[in-house]
Design a protein around this motif. Structure first.
Motif, short mmCIF file in Angstrom:
data_model
loop_
_atom_site.label_atom_id
_atom_site.label_comp_id
_atom_site.label_asym_id
_atom_site.label_seq_id
_atom_site.Cartn_x
_atom_site.Cartn_y
_atom_site.Cartn_z
N PRO A 1 0.82 -1.22 0.00
CA PRO A 1 0.00 0.00 0.00
C PRO A 1 0.86 1.28 0.00
O PRO A 1 0.47 2.29 -0.58
CB PRO A 1 -0.82 -0.13 1.29
CG PRO A 1 -0.91 -1.59 1.53
CD PRO A 1 0.41 -2.15 1.07
N TYR A 2 2.03 1.21 0.61
CA TYR A 2 2.93 2.38 0.64
C TYR A 2 3.46 2.68 -0.76
O TYR A 2 3.37 3.82 -1.23
CB TYR A 2 4.09 2.10 1.61
CG TYR A 2 5.10 3.23 1.68
CD1 TYR A 2 4.80 4.42 2.34
CD2 TYR A 2 6.35 3.11 1.09
CE1 TYR A 2 5.72 5.46 2.40
CE2 TYR A 2 7.27 4.14 1.14
CZ TYR A 2 6.96 5.31 1.80
OH TYR A 2 7.86 6.34 1.86
N SER A 3 3.99 1.67 -1.44
CA SER A 3 4.53 1.91 -2.79
C SER A 3 3.40 2.29 -3.75
O SER A 3 3.60 3.12 -4.66
CB SER A 3 5.31 0.70 -3.30
OG SER A 3 4.50 -0.45 -3.36
N ASP A 4 2.21 1.70 -3.56
CA ASP A 4 1.06 2.05 -4.42
C ASP A 4 0.77 3.55 -4.38
O ASP A 4 0.54 4.19 -5.42
CB ASP A 4 -0.21 1.33 -3.96
CG ASP A 4 -0.26 -0.13 -4.38
OD1 ASP A 4 0.63 -0.57 -5.13
OD2 ASP A 4 -1.21 -0.82 -3.95
N ALA A 5 0.75 4.11 -3.18
CA ALA A 5 0.42 5.53 -3.02
C ALA A 5 1.46 6.41 -3.72
O ALA A 5 1.11 7.38 -4.40
CB ALA A 5 0.34 5.89 -1.53
N GLN A 6 2.73 6.05 -3.57
CA GLN A 6 3.80 6.83 -4.22
C GLN A 6 3.71 6.71 -5.74
O GLN A 6 3.89 7.67 -6.48
CB GLN A 6 5.18 6.33 -3.77
CG GLN A 6 5.38 6.19 -2.28
CD GLN A 6 5.43 7.51 -1.56
OE1 GLN A 6 5.67 8.55 -2.15
NE2 GLN A 6 5.19 7.47 -0.26
N ALA A 7 3.45 5.49 -6.22
CA ALA A 7 3.41 5.24 -7.67
C ALA A 7 2.28 6.01 -8.33
O ALA A 7 2.48 6.64 -9.38
CB ALA A 7 3.27 3.74 -7.94
N LEU A 8 1.09 5.97 -7.74
CA LEU A 8 -0.04 6.69 -8.34
C LEU A 8 0.18 8.20 -8.30
O LEU A 8 -0.14 8.91 -9.26
CB LEU A 8 -1.35 6.32 -7.63
CG LEU A 8 -1.85 4.89 -7.87
CD1 LEU A 8 -3.09 4.63 -7.04
CD2 LEU A 8 -2.12 4.62 -9.34
N ALA A 9 0.74 8.69 -7.20
CA ALA A 9 1.05 10.12 -7.12
C ALA A 9 2.05 10.51 -8.20
O ALA A 9 1.93 11.56 -8.84
CB ALA A 9 1.60 10.46 -5.73
N ALA A 10 3.04 9.65 -8.44
CA ALA A 10 4.03 9.91 -9.49
C ALA A 10 3.37 9.96 -10.86
O ALA A 10 3.64 10.87 -11.66
CB ALA A 10 5.11 8.82 -9.46
#
Length: 228
Positions: free
Chosen positions: A46-55
């Motif tokens: 869930p942490y990497s998901d949030a960063q990836a979508l924001a990117a």
């Protein structure tokens, strides 16, 4: 070892305004690939998901703008932040098949890393979508190339079309256009597959190819000739 690990990074978009268009395209597509692969990786969280979508939300509307006008400060700033978030994302979830296949192209044909990612991204995305269509649809929406009214299949068709069109707009050459000889490629392609699998990245992909599928993906590089 640890002596090579930076203590801090200076993230200042003003340092990028003089970066040439070709390098802007290659590093921008690389950052987008980091974010997409982080979001679909089997090691995601869930942490990497949030960063990836924001990117992806930052990169989607700004990559072409930064390419066409390197002095566009808003686009440069958004790309710098997007690239940083994408880096955080893949450090926490690992990259996948595009990166695994990209490295041997760089090693044997001296293709810059972002450019070899770009050459592979449309075909590898199309290959991978059936294994996690919802996630790729999320990427399409975050990039702004599909909207929330679109069904999953429609969003993914738009994603593959966007990636294909983007390579044309950003003048990404085919491997042949780049100057690689077909005979050299055919002599090396089995070794390239071995090295790609050995890197471990392909096994993070939502759809893990077998040898024949990876060969077909590599050979598709010869079928894709840029429009210029």
């Amino acid at each position: 070892g640890l002596g090579f690990m930076p203590v801090a990074a200076i993230i200042d978009y003003s340092l990028t305004t003089s970066v040439p268009a070709r390098t802007t395209a290659d590093t921008g597509i690389d950052a987008m690939t980091h974010a997409i692969e982080a979001y679909v990786s089997q090691k995601r969280s869930p942490y990497s998901d949030a960063q990836a979508l924001a990117a992806l939300r930052l990169i989607g509307p700004n990559l072409q703008a930064a390419y066409h006008d390197g002095k566009n400060e808003a686009a440069r700033e958004a790309m710098m932040l997007g690239s940083t978030l994408a880096g955080i994302a893949f450090c926490n979830s690992s990259v996948a098949l595009v990166h695994g296949m990209s490295r041997p192209i760089g090693a044997f044909f001296h293709v810059p890393h972002g450019l070899s990612n770009a050459m592979l991204l449309p075909a590898v995305t199309e290959f991978s979508i059936p294994a996690t269509p919802e996630r790729y649809a999320d990427c399409a929406r975050a990039l702004g190339v599909a909207d929330y009214a679109d069904g999953i299949d429609e969003a993914n068709e738009k994603l593959v079309q966007f990636l294909t069109d983007l390579n044309q707009e950003l003048q990404v050459p085919s491997l042949a256009d780049f100057g690689a000889e077909h005979a050299d490629f055919e002599a090396l392609v089995d070794t390239m597959c071995e090295q790609a699998f050995a890197s471990g990245s392909p096994s993070n992909n939502p759809r893990v190819p077998n040898q024949a599928e990876m060969l077909a993906l590599y050979r598709s590089l010869w079928a894709t000739v840029a429009s210029n």
